[in-house]
Design a protein around this motif. Structure first.
Motif, PDB file in Angstrom:
ATOM      1  N   LEU A   1       0.861  -1.186   0.000  1.00  0.00           N
ATOM      2  CA  LEU A   1       0.000   0.000   0.000  1.00  0.00           C
ATOM      3  C   LEU A   1       0.896   1.234   0.000  1.00  0.00           C
ATOM      4  CD1 LEU A   1      -2.549  -1.492   2.551  1.00  0.00           C
ATOM      5  CD2 LEU A   1      -2.690  -1.523   0.058  1.00  0.00           C
ATOM      6  N   ASP A   2       0.661   2.179   0.911  1.00  0.00           N
ATOM      7  CA  ASP A   2       1.510   3.379   0.930  1.00  0.00           C
ATOM      8  C   ASP A   2       2.567   3.323   2.030  1.00  0.00           C
ATOM      9  OD1 ASP A   2      -0.223   3.592   3.030  1.00  0.00           O
ATOM     10  OD2 ASP A   2      -1.166   5.451   2.372  1.00  0.00           O
ATOM     11  N   THR A   3       2.778   2.133   2.579  1.00  0.00           N
ATOM     12  CA  THR A   3       3.807   1.944   3.614  1.00  0.00           C
ATOM     13  C   THR A   3       5.189   1.930   2.939  1.00  0.00           C
ATOM     14  OG1 THR A   3       2.217   0.600   4.822  1.00  0.00           O
ATOM     15  CG2 THR A   3       4.506   0.361   5.458  1.00  0.00           C
ATOM     16  N   SER A   4       6.226   2.385   3.640  1.00  0.00           N
ATOM     17  CA  SER A   4       7.574   2.371   3.041  1.00  0.00           C
ATOM     18  C   SER A   4       8.128   0.945   3.034  1.00  0.00           C
ATOM     19  CB  SER A   4       8.516   3.288   3.817  1.00  0.00           C
ATOM     20  OG  SER A   4       8.767   2.721   5.086  1.00  0.00           O
ATOM     21  N   ILE A   5       9.113   0.714   2.175  1.00  0.00           N
ATOM     22  CA  ILE A   5       9.748  -0.614   2.137  1.00  0.00           C
ATOM     23  C   ILE A   5      10.422  -0.901   3.482  1.00  0.00           C
ATOM     24  CG2 ILE A   5      11.595  -1.968   1.039  1.00  0.00           C
ATOM     25  CD1 ILE A   5      10.890  -0.492  -1.584  1.00  0.00           C
ATOM     26  N   ALA A   6      11.068   0.104   4.054  1.00  0.00           N
ATOM     27  CA  ALA A   6      11.741  -0.091   5.353  1.00  0.00           C
ATOM     28  C   ALA A   6      10.733  -0.515   6.427  1.00  0.00           C
ATOM     29  CB  ALA A   6      12.450   1.191   5.765  1.00  0.00           C
ATOM     30  N   GLU A   7       9.560   0.089   6.392  1.00  0.00           N
ATOM     31  CA  GLU A   7       8.520  -0.228   7.376  1.00  0.00           C
ATOM     32  C   GLU A   7       7.983  -1.654   7.143  1.00  0.00           C
ATOM     33  OE1 GLU A   7       7.871   1.156  10.002  1.00  0.00           O
ATOM     34  OE2 GLU A   7       5.758   1.065  10.522  1.00  0.00           O
ATOM     35  N   MET A   8       7.826  -2.027   5.891  1.00  0.00           N
ATOM     36  CA  MET A   8       7.387  -3.392   5.584  1.00  0.00           C
ATOM     37  C   MET A   8       8.461  -4.407   6.000  1.00  0.00           C
ATOM     38  SD  MET A   8       4.305  -3.622   4.526  1.00  0.00           S
ATOM     39  CE  MET A   8       4.257  -5.316   3.932  1.00  0.00           C
ATOM     40  N   ASN A   9       9.730  -4.052   5.798  1.00  0.00           N
ATOM     41  CA  ASN A   9      10.805  -4.962   6.223  1.00  0.00           C
ATOM     42  C   ASN A   9      10.768  -5.141   7.747  1.00  0.00           C
ATOM     43  OD1 ASN A   9      11.681  -5.257   3.598  1.00  0.00           O
ATOM     44  ND2 ASN A   9      13.341  -3.762   3.779  1.00  0.00           N
ATOM     45  N   ARG A  10      10.504  -4.055   8.448  1.00  0.00           N
ATOM     46  CA  ARG A  10      10.404  -4.157   9.910  1.00  0.00           C
ATOM     47  C   ARG A  10       9.242  -5.084  10.303  1.00  0.00           C
ATOM     48  NH1 ARG A  10       6.971  -2.898  13.350  1.00  0.00           N
ATOM     49  NH2 ARG A  10       5.724  -1.660  11.912  1.00  0.00           N
ATOM     50  N   PHE A  11       8.095  -4.901   9.631  1.00  0.00           N
ATOM     51  CA  PHE A  11       6.908  -5.735   9.900  1.00  0.00           C
ATOM     52  C   PHE A  11       7.219  -7.218   9.605  1.00  0.00           C
ATOM     53  CE2 PHE A  11       2.920  -7.555   8.086  1.00  0.00           C
ATOM     54  CZ  PHE A  11       2.095  -7.475   9.197  1.00  0.00           C
TER      55      PHE A  11
END
Ligand SMILES: C[S@@+](CC[C@H](N)C(=O)[O-])C[C@H]1O[C@@H](n2cnc3c(N)ncnc32)[C@H](O)[C@@H]1O
Length: 216
Positions: free
Chosen positions: A129-139
């Motif tokens: 969605l509009d989440t950053s790649i870094a944030e998705m990697n953290r998730f």
């Protein structure tokens, strides 16, 4: 407090289900044929299972229980538990399969009383969605070890591959090479990756010691 990525996914899938209902589109998961292939890949988590009884399986991000529909139609018996963020999906799962267990919740907060023979996660690591790649990697770094912690035999999850010639900005892609290294270094050396089927994704299988490939 719910993880912000979970919160965002809950909103997205809630809207899809409200619009399209208990269908592949209702869980925003492509064409029916693709969905069936993914279910087959998820059930391959049971390969090598020798528990001697009907395996228990936790379906993380279960939607309306499409995997259980598929398993039942394929003659695969499971002691099934599904968990999903979206309550309307869970209610539909309970309606379709009163014999199974369906829970509403975020897997990152799920306090399982016991482990499961198998854990599968089909489609959570797909929509960025509009989440950053870094944030998705953290998730993903919270989610993947959690799946493994809950399994006794093996856990499986899928993710979109970077080995494609086009990337949609709203989707989450991870290199299979980097994912393999991450899993071996941070989760378990007993890893299998199936990158050989005709979807733009791969499935990762994380095995417990003794029943998968890898060093003792
Ligand atoms: C692409 S859909 C797939 C649904 C189902 N696995 C299927 O194949 O029919 C992904 C599902 O994961 C759920 N989900 C996303 N993040 C989750 C989380 N942190 N905990 C539990 N469920 C989650 C969403 O609500 C959505 O229903």
């Amino acid at each position: 407090m719910m993880d912000p990525v979970s919160e965002r996914l809950k909103q997205h899938y809630g809207n899809a289900f409200a619009t399209h209902g208990a269908t592949a589109r209702g869980v925003d998961w492509g064409r029916d044929d693709d969905v069936r292939l993914r279910y087959a890949k998820m059930l391959a988590v049971l390969d090598g299972f020798e528990g001697g009884s009907v395996p228990s399986l936790l379906d993380v991000g279960c939607g309306y229980g499409g995997l259980l529909d598929y398993a039942s139609a394929s003659g695969v018996s499971l002691r099934y538990t599904g968990i999903d963020l979206c309550e309307p999906m869970v209610l539909e799962g309970r309606r379709r399969h009163p014999e199974a267990r369906f829970e509403v919740g975020d897997i990152l907060d799920f306090g399982a009383a016991c482990g499961y023979d198998a854990v599968v996660c089909n489609g959570i690591l797909t929509q960025k969605l509009d989440t950053s790649i870094a944030e998705m990697n953290r998730f993903a770094g919270r989610l993947i070890p959690r799946l493994f912690a809950l399994c006794r035999h093996a856990a499986a999850f899928n993710v979109m591959t970077t080995r494609v010639n086009f990337m949609a900005p709203n989707l989450y892609y991870r290199s299979p090479i980097e994912m393999l290294a991450y899993c071996i270094d941070q989760v378990t050396p007993r890893v299998r990756i199936d990158h050989a089927y005709p979807l733009f994704e791969y499935t990762v299988y994380l095995h417990r010691t003794g029943d998968g490939p890898g060093p003792a």
